[in-house]
Design a protein around this motif. Structure first.
Motif, short mmCIF file in Angstrom:
data_model
loop_
_atom_site.label_atom_id
_atom_site.label_comp_id
_atom_site.label_asym_id
_atom_site.label_seq_id
_atom_site.Cartn_x
_atom_site.Cartn_y
_atom_site.Cartn_z
N LEU A 173 0.84 -1.20 0.00
CA LEU A 173 0.00 0.00 0.00
C LEU A 173 0.87 1.25 0.00
N ALA A 174 1.97 1.21 0.74
CA ALA A 174 2.87 2.37 0.79
C ALA A 174 3.60 2.54 -0.55
N ASP A 175 4.07 1.43 -1.14
CA ASP A 175 4.73 1.50 -2.46
C ASP A 175 3.81 2.19 -3.46
N LEU A 176 2.55 1.82 -3.42
CA LEU A 176 1.60 2.35 -4.41
C LEU A 176 1.39 3.85 -4.28
N GLU A 177 1.69 4.39 -3.10
CA GLU A 177 1.54 5.84 -2.91
C GLU A 177 2.91 6.52 -2.87
N SER A 178 3.98 5.78 -3.20
CA SER A 178 5.35 6.32 -3.15
C SER A 178 5.71 6.86 -1.78
N VAL A 179 5.22 6.16 -0.76
CA VAL A 179 5.48 6.54 0.63
C VAL A 179 6.47 5.54 1.21
N ARG A 180 7.34 5.99 2.12
CA ARG A 180 8.33 5.11 2.73
C ARG A 180 7.83 4.66 4.10
N LEU A 181 7.82 3.36 4.33
CA LEU A 181 7.46 2.87 5.66
C LEU A 181 8.71 2.79 6.52
N VAL A 182 8.60 3.26 7.74
CA VAL A 182 9.69 3.12 8.71
C VAL A 182 9.12 2.33 9.88
N ARG A 183 9.85 1.29 10.28
CA ARG A 183 9.34 0.40 11.34
C ARG A 183 9.63 0.95 12.73
N TYR A 184 8.68 0.77 13.63
CA TYR A 184 8.98 0.95 15.06
C TYR A 184 8.67 -0.38 15.73
N PRO A 185 9.44 -0.73 16.76
CA PRO A 185 9.32 -2.10 17.29
C PRO A 185 8.20 -2.28 18.32
N LEU A 186 7.55 -3.43 18.23
CA LEU A 186 6.76 -3.94 19.35
C LEU A 186 7.69 -4.91 20.07
N ARG A 187 7.79 -4.82 21.38
CA ARG A 187 8.72 -5.68 22.11
C ARG A 187 7.95 -6.74 22.88
N TYR A 188 8.55 -7.93 22.92
CA TYR A 188 7.92 -9.04 23.64
C TYR A 188 8.73 -9.38 24.89
N ASP A 189 8.05 -9.35 26.06
CA ASP A 189 8.73 -9.76 27.29
C ASP A 189 7.77 -10.63 28.12
N GLY A 190 7.05 -11.49 27.40
CA GLY A 190 5.98 -12.26 28.05
C GLY A 190 4.64 -11.68 27.64
N ALA A 191 4.65 -10.43 27.19
CA ALA A 191 3.49 -9.77 26.56
C ALA A 191 4.08 -8.77 25.57
N TRP A 192 3.25 -8.31 24.63
CA TRP A 192 3.74 -7.35 23.63
C TRP A 192 3.52 -5.93 24.11
N HIS A 193 4.55 -5.10 23.95
CA HIS A 193 4.44 -3.69 24.36
C HIS A 193 4.93 -2.79 23.25
N LEU A 194 4.39 -1.59 23.30
CA LEU A 194 4.89 -0.54 22.43
C LEU A 194 6.17 0.00 23.08
N ASP A 195 7.21 0.20 22.28
CA ASP A 195 8.43 0.80 22.81
C ASP A 195 8.37 2.29 22.47
N VAL A 196 7.83 3.09 23.40
CA VAL A 196 7.57 4.50 23.09
C VAL A 196 8.85 5.27 22.76
N PRO A 197 9.94 5.09 23.54
CA PRO A 197 11.17 5.81 23.16
C PRO A 197 11.64 5.44 21.76
N ALA A 198 11.53 4.15 21.38
CA ALA A 198 11.97 3.75 20.04
C ALA A 198 11.06 4.37 18.98
N LEU A 199 9.78 4.46 19.29
CA LEU A 199 8.83 5.08 18.36
C LEU A 199 9.21 6.55 18.17
N GLU A 200 9.48 7.20 19.29
CA GLU A 200 9.83 8.62 19.23
C GLU A 200 11.12 8.83 18.43
#
Ligand SMILES: Cc1ncc(COP(=O)(O)O)c(C=O)c1O
Length: 392
Positions: A128-155
Motif C-alpha cells: 500500500l505504501a509503495d503504491l503511494e510512493s510513501v516510505r514505511l519506517v518500522r517501530y518495534p513492538l517488544r515481547y517480554d511475556g506480553a507485547w508492548h509498544l516501545d515508546v522511546p523507540a517510536l519517538e
C-alpha cells in the motif's frame, strides 16, 4: 516505461509455489494459513446475505462522496457500541480497509514522506505504501511475556519527513492490543510532532482485553479504520470506513480533502452501502461463531504448546497466533517440510519479526483440523530441532 514504484520482484516465493502445487494436485491440506472466513466454515448463509443485498433502491445511482447517510449512521452506531461517540459527518466509506489506507496516504503524504508502522506487522502495508510512493519506517513492538509498544523507540523513529503513525490493534499477527497508557503516549507524541494517528482496528471485536481505540485520543488528528471484511466476516461485500477523531479544526480540514479524494473514485458500491446497516446490525451472526472458534483454537494451542518444542506467545485478540520455534530452525525450510506433511503455516519472516524463529498460524481453521495440524507442527519442530529434516 513502467513506474519505479511498481518495480517489484514478482518471482513468486518457493513456499507459495509449493502451496499452489499442493492445492492444484488436490492433496489434502490442514490449512493453518487460511485467513478467509468464508473458506473456514464461517460464511454467512447465502439467503441472509442475499436478502440484505436486495434492497429495491439498488436500481438507482445516488453518488455521495462520503457515503450514503444511512450507511454512515450505521457505522456511527457500531462505533457508539464500541464506546466512541462519532458524528456520522466524520465518517467516510470505502470499499475496503486497504483502500482506506490508500486514501489516508494520499491525504497525508507527498511522495517520499515517511509513515511509522509497527514491526512485526502484516505485509500488505508495504504494498500500500509503495503504491503511494510513501516510505514505511518500522517501530518495534517488544515481547517480554506480553507485547508492548516501545515508546522511546517510536519517538526516535520520527524524522522531519514523518507524517503519520500507524497502530494495528489487535495486531496481526501478534494479537497485541493497544492499552490506554500507550494510546495516551502516542496521542501526545503525534500532537507534539504534528503527525496523524492511524488506528487499524479491524480486529477490535475479538479483543480479549478492552482495547484503547484511537478515537479516544483527544489531541492528535486520528483516523480509525475498519470494515465488514473483519467485523462481519464479509470481505466479498467490499464495504469499509474511515472515522476521523481529534480537534475540530484539523478534522474539518482533513475531511474536506478526504471527501474530494473519495469523490474521485466513488468506489464503494451502492448495493454494499444499502446493505451495510443491516449487515452491521446483524454482525453477531458472524462474531458469535467466530469468538467460539477463536476460543476453541486458543485452548487447543495452549494444550498443544504444553511440553512442546515451541512456545505459543500470548495474544490478546485477532485471528492469528505466533509460535516461537527458536532461531536455529530455518523458518522457510520448516514451512516447506510442513507442507510435505500436509500442513500449511506461515513463516515469521512474512511479518517482519525483529528476530528469526517464528511461525504464524491462523486461528480460523475448523478446530479438528487446527488440532491435527498442530500435532504435526509439534512433531516436525521436534524433528527439526534434532536436525532431522527428511520426510517421515
Ligand atoms: C490488520 C489488517 N488490516 C486490514 C486488512 C485488510 O482488510 P480489508 O479486507 O478491509 O481491506 C487486513 C487483512 O488481512 C488486516 O489483517
Amino acid at each position: 516505461m513502467l513506474s519505479r514504484r511498481t518495480g517489484w520482484n514478482l518471482a513468486g516465493n518457493r513456499l507459495a509455489a509449493r502451496l499452489d502445487a499442493a492445492r492444484s494436485a488436490g492433496r489434502p491440506l490442514l490449512d493453518l494459513a487460511e485467513s478467509n472466513p468464508t473458506r473456514a466454515g464461517l460464511a454467512w448463509p447465502a439467503d441472509a446475505l442475499g436478502a440484505a443485498l436486495s434492497d429495491p433502491r439498488i436500481a438507482a445511482y445516488d453518488p455521495e462522496p462520503r457515503g450514503l447517510p444511512a450507511a454512515r449512521e450505521a457505522v456511527a452506531a457500531y462505533l457508539a457500541a464500541r464506546g466512541h461517540a462519532v458524528d456520522p459527518g466524520r465518517i467516510v466509506l470505502t470499499a475496503s480497509t486497504s483502500e482506506g489506507y490508500a486514501l489516508l496516504l494520499k491525504l497525508l503524504c507527498d511522495p517520499g514522506d515517511e509513515v511509522l508502522v509497527p514491526a512485526p506487522s502484516y505485509p500488505l502495508l508495504d504494498l500500500l505504501a509503495d503504491l503511494e510512493s510513501v516510505r514505511l519506517v518500522r517501530y518495534p513492538l517488544r515481547y517480554d511475556g506480553a507485547w508492548h509498544l516501545d515508546v522511546p523507540a517510536l519517538e526516535a523513529a520520527v524524522t522531519a519527513s514523518t507524517r503519520a503513525v500507524v497502530v494495528v490493534s489487535p495486531s496481526n499477527p501478534t494479537g497485541a492490543v493497544l492499552g490506554a497508557a500507550e494510546r495516551e503516549a502516542i496521542d501526545r507524541l503525534c500532537a507534539a510532532r504534528d503527525l496523524a494517528l492511524v488506528g487499524d482496528e479491524v480486529f477490535a471485536d475479538t479483543a480479549l482485553v478492552p482495547p484503547a481505540g484511537v478515537l479516544g485520543a483527544s489531541r492528535a488528528l486520528a483516523f480509525h479504520l475498519s470494515g465488514l471484511s473483519k467485523v462481519c466476516g464479509l470481505p466479498q461485500v467490499k464495504a469499509a470506513w474511515i472515522a476521523a477523531g481529534g480537534p475540530e479544526a484539523p478534522v474539518a480540514a482533513a475531511l474536506e480533502r478526504l471527501e474530494v479524494i473519495a469523490d474521485a473514485y466513488l468506489s464503494i458500491s451502492g448495493p454494499a452501502q444499502l446493505a451495510l446497516p443491516r449487515l452491521l446490525a446483524d454482525r453477531e451472526r458472524f462474531l458469535g461463531p467466530l469468538r467460539a472458534r477463536l476460543a476453541a483454537n486458543r485452548a487447543a494451542l495452549a494444550a498443544a504448546a504444553s511440553g512442546a518444542p515451541f512456545d505459543a506467545l500470548p495474544s490478546a485478540g485477532g485471528w492469528s497466533a505466533v509460535l516461537r520455534i527458536g532461531e536455529t530452525i530455518d523458518e522457510e525450510g520448516l514451512c516447506l517440510a510442513l507442507l510435505d506433511d500436509g500442513v500449511a503455516v506461515q513463516p515469521g519472516f512474512f511479518y517482519d519479526f525483529e528476530r528469526a524463529g517464528h511461525l504464524v498460524v491462523s486461528l480460523l481453521a475448523p478446530p479438528d483440523a487446527f488440532a491435527a495440524g498442530l500435532a504435526r507442527v509439534r512433531d516436525r519442530v521436534a524433528r527439526a530441532a534434532a536436525g532431522i529434516w527428511d520426510p517421515k
